[in-house]
Design a protein around this motif. Structure first.
Motif, PDB file in Angstrom:
ATOM      1  N   PHE A  84      36.405  84.266  82.342  1.00 35.60           N
ATOM      2  CA  PHE A  84      35.050  84.467  81.815  1.00 35.60           C
ATOM      3  C   PHE A  84      34.685  83.368  80.821  1.00 35.60           C
ATOM      4  O   PHE A  84      33.500  83.011  80.659  1.00 35.60           O
ATOM      5  N   GLN A  85      35.693  82.800  80.115  1.00 36.82           N
ATOM      6  CA  GLN A  85      35.427  81.701  79.185  1.00 36.82           C
ATOM      7  C   GLN A  85      35.052  80.425  79.956  1.00 36.82           C
ATOM      8  O   GLN A  85      34.164  79.670  79.528  1.00 36.82           O
ATOM      9  N   ILE A  86      35.718  80.209  81.071  1.00 37.87           N
ATOM     10  CA  ILE A  86      35.403  79.069  81.943  1.00 37.87           C
ATOM     11  C   ILE A  86      33.988  79.221  82.486  1.00 37.87           C
ATOM     12  O   ILE A  86      33.188  78.278  82.470  1.00 37.87           O
ATOM     13  N   ASP A  87      33.687  80.423  82.952  1.00 42.14           N
ATOM     14  CA  ASP A  87      32.353  80.692  83.509  1.00 42.14           C
ATOM     15  C   ASP A  87      31.266  80.460  82.457  1.00 42.14           C
ATOM     16  O   ASP A  87      30.175  79.963  82.767  1.00 42.14           O
ATOM     17  N   HIS A  88      31.564  80.836  81.229  1.00 43.98           N
ATOM     18  CA  HIS A  88      30.583  80.666  80.150  1.00 43.98           C
ATOM     19  C   HIS A  88      30.309  79.182  79.900  1.00 43.98           C
ATOM     20  O   HIS A  88      29.143  78.774  79.735  1.00 43.98           O
ATOM     21  N   LEU A  89      31.341  78.368  79.886  1.00 47.49           N
ATOM     22  CA  LEU A  89      31.181  76.929  79.672  1.00 47.49           C
ATOM     23  C   LEU A  89      30.386  76.293  80.814  1.00 47.49           C
ATOM     24  O   LEU A  89      29.492  75.470  80.583  1.00 47.49           O
ATOM     25  N   VAL A  90      30.727  76.683  82.046  1.00 45.37           N
ATOM     26  CA  VAL A  90      30.003  76.155  83.215  1.00 45.37           C
ATOM     27  C   VAL A  90      28.528  76.546  83.138  1.00 45.37           C
ATOM     28  O   VAL A  90      27.644  75.740  83.437  1.00 45.37           O
ATOM     29  N   SER A  91      28.273  77.788  82.719  1.00 46.69           N
ATOM     30  CA  SER A  91      26.901  78.268  82.586  1.00 46.69           C
ATOM     31  C   SER A  91      26.133  77.469  81.537  1.00 46.69           C
ATOM     32  O   SER A  91      24.953  77.147  81.728  1.00 46.69           O
ATOM     33  N   GLU A  92      26.801  77.149  80.432  1.00 46.16           N
ATOM     34  CA  GLU A  92      26.164  76.353  79.376  1.00 46.16           C
ATOM     35  C   GLU A  92      25.826  74.950  79.879  1.00 46.16           C
ATOM     36  O   GLU A  92      24.748  74.416  79.598  1.00 46.16           O
ATOM     37  N   ILE A  93      26.766  74.371  80.606  1.00 51.88           N
ATOM     38  CA  ILE A  93      26.531  73.026  81.156  1.00 51.88           C
ATOM     39  C   ILE A  93      25.363  73.052  82.140  1.00 51.88           C
ATOM     40  O   ILE A  93      24.478  72.199  82.102  1.00 51.88           O
ATOM     41  N   TYR A 105      29.035  73.132  88.016  1.00 50.55           N
ATOM     42  CA  TYR A 105      29.518  71.907  87.371  1.00 50.55           C
ATOM     43  C   TYR A 105      30.995  72.004  86.988  1.00 50.55           C
ATOM     44  O   TYR A 105      31.491  73.089  86.697  1.00 50.55           O
ATOM     45  N   GLU A 106      31.615  70.845  86.971  1.00 51.34           N
ATOM     46  CA  GLU A 106      32.988  70.772  86.451  1.00 51.34           C
ATOM     47  C   GLU A 106      32.928  70.652  84.929  1.00 51.34           C
ATOM     48  O   GLU A 106      31.953  70.136  84.375  1.00 51.34           O
ATOM     49  N   ILE A 107      33.969  71.132  84.275  1.00 48.12           N
ATOM     50  CA  ILE A 107      34.018  71.024  82.816  1.00 48.12           C
ATOM     51  C   ILE A 107      34.652  69.676  82.476  1.00 48.12           C
ATOM     52  O   ILE A 107      35.866  69.485  82.586  1.00 48.12           O
TER      53      ILE A 107
END
Length: 283
Positions: free
Chosen positions: A162-171, A125-127
């Protein structure tokens, strides 16, 4: 009912030869069988008369063998048509037709959901504001307030990978959870079971097996529901599958005559592929 003509018999003989069958009755439909029975009976009577007037010999033996073959055909036809009458009388033919259509839809339904399950489980997903609004915590509550989302979007370009990856993972987790919750637990249980089958062909076989078993249970339930109101079925010859694909008609039981109508849930965005059977005492 008329017997088959010579022209019709020639066509059926050719059809039998093309199919590689030994007996002509093997390739006939019920209407053809009923007509051919008349041909057989007439031929049997002629052969019996001819055999009586013969004093043995090769010709008599040949005609006796032919007679036995024709008598075997008549027995086969009677059994076949009797079975068809019984199937029609109990409504089994219409019920099987209805469930065959349901089975096809169910296979398509679970095949589609399994594909969506796989795609959503790993979707990148895109943030965006909308996607961040969909993120929920363990209690199902919205995780980020509008102010927090605004701050995330403002600082997005400065975040580490890794912060971007974490947000994408949450989404992804929240979107996937929301998608799963739309469908019933029984549906998701089937999807998750077949999802882990990696081979497409094996997965298709598994889905068909599950749906086939479900249809067998549903067939038993139809009879239970109908016989619960009508008693043991005496006549269901008027039970049909309509042009809308629904089961409907009148069934005569030992206790009552009932009207049967099915209502199938349709459309792409449904929680569970299902149908409801309405059985009321006919006036």
């Amino acid at each position: 009912m008329k017997k088959l003509t010579e022209e019709q018999l020639e066509v059926l003989v050719q059809k039998r030869n093309n199919a590689g069958e030994e007996a002509i009755v093997a390739i006939m439909n019920n209407e053809e069988l009923a007509s051919y029975r008349i041909n057989c009976v007439e031929a049997i009577e002629r052969l019996k008369d001819q055999i009586k007037r013969m004093a043995g010999g090769i010709t008599a033996k040949y005609r006796t063998e032919t007679l036995e073959t024709l008598e075997g055909y008549v027995a086969y036809i009677d059994a076949k048509l009797s079975e068809e009458d019984k199937t029609e009388a109990t409504g089994e033919a219409a019920i099987d037709q209805f469930l065959a259509a349901y089975k096809e839809r169910a296979i398509e339904f679970f095949t589609r959901l399994t594909k969506e399950y796989r795609e959503l489980k790993y979707k990148n997903y895109e943030i965006t504001v909308q996607n961040l609004e969909s993120v929920t915590d363990v209690w199902g509550e919205r995780k980020y307030s509008n102010d927090q989302i605004e701050k995330i979007m403002d600082e997005l370009n400065d975040k580490l990978p890794f912060q971007i990856d974490h947000l994408v993972s949450e989404i992804r987790r929240s979107r996937f959870k929301s998608w799963k919750q739309f469908y019933t637990k029984s549906v998701m249980k089937i999807v998750e079971n077949v999802y882990y089958i990696r081979n497409d062909e094996d997965r298709a076989i598994a889905i068909e097996a599950i749906v086939t078993k479900d249809c067998a249970v549903k067939k038993e339930n139809i009879y239970k529901i109908v016989e619960g109101k009508a008693g043991k079925i005496i006549d269901a010859k008027h039970l049909r599958v309509g042009v809308d694909g629904e089961l409907n008609g009148i069934i005569q039981g030992e206790k009552d005559k009932v009207s049967v109508t099915s209502f199938t849930a349709g459309g792409h965005n449904i929680q569970k592929l299902h149908w409801r059977l309405k059985v009321t005492v006919a006036k």
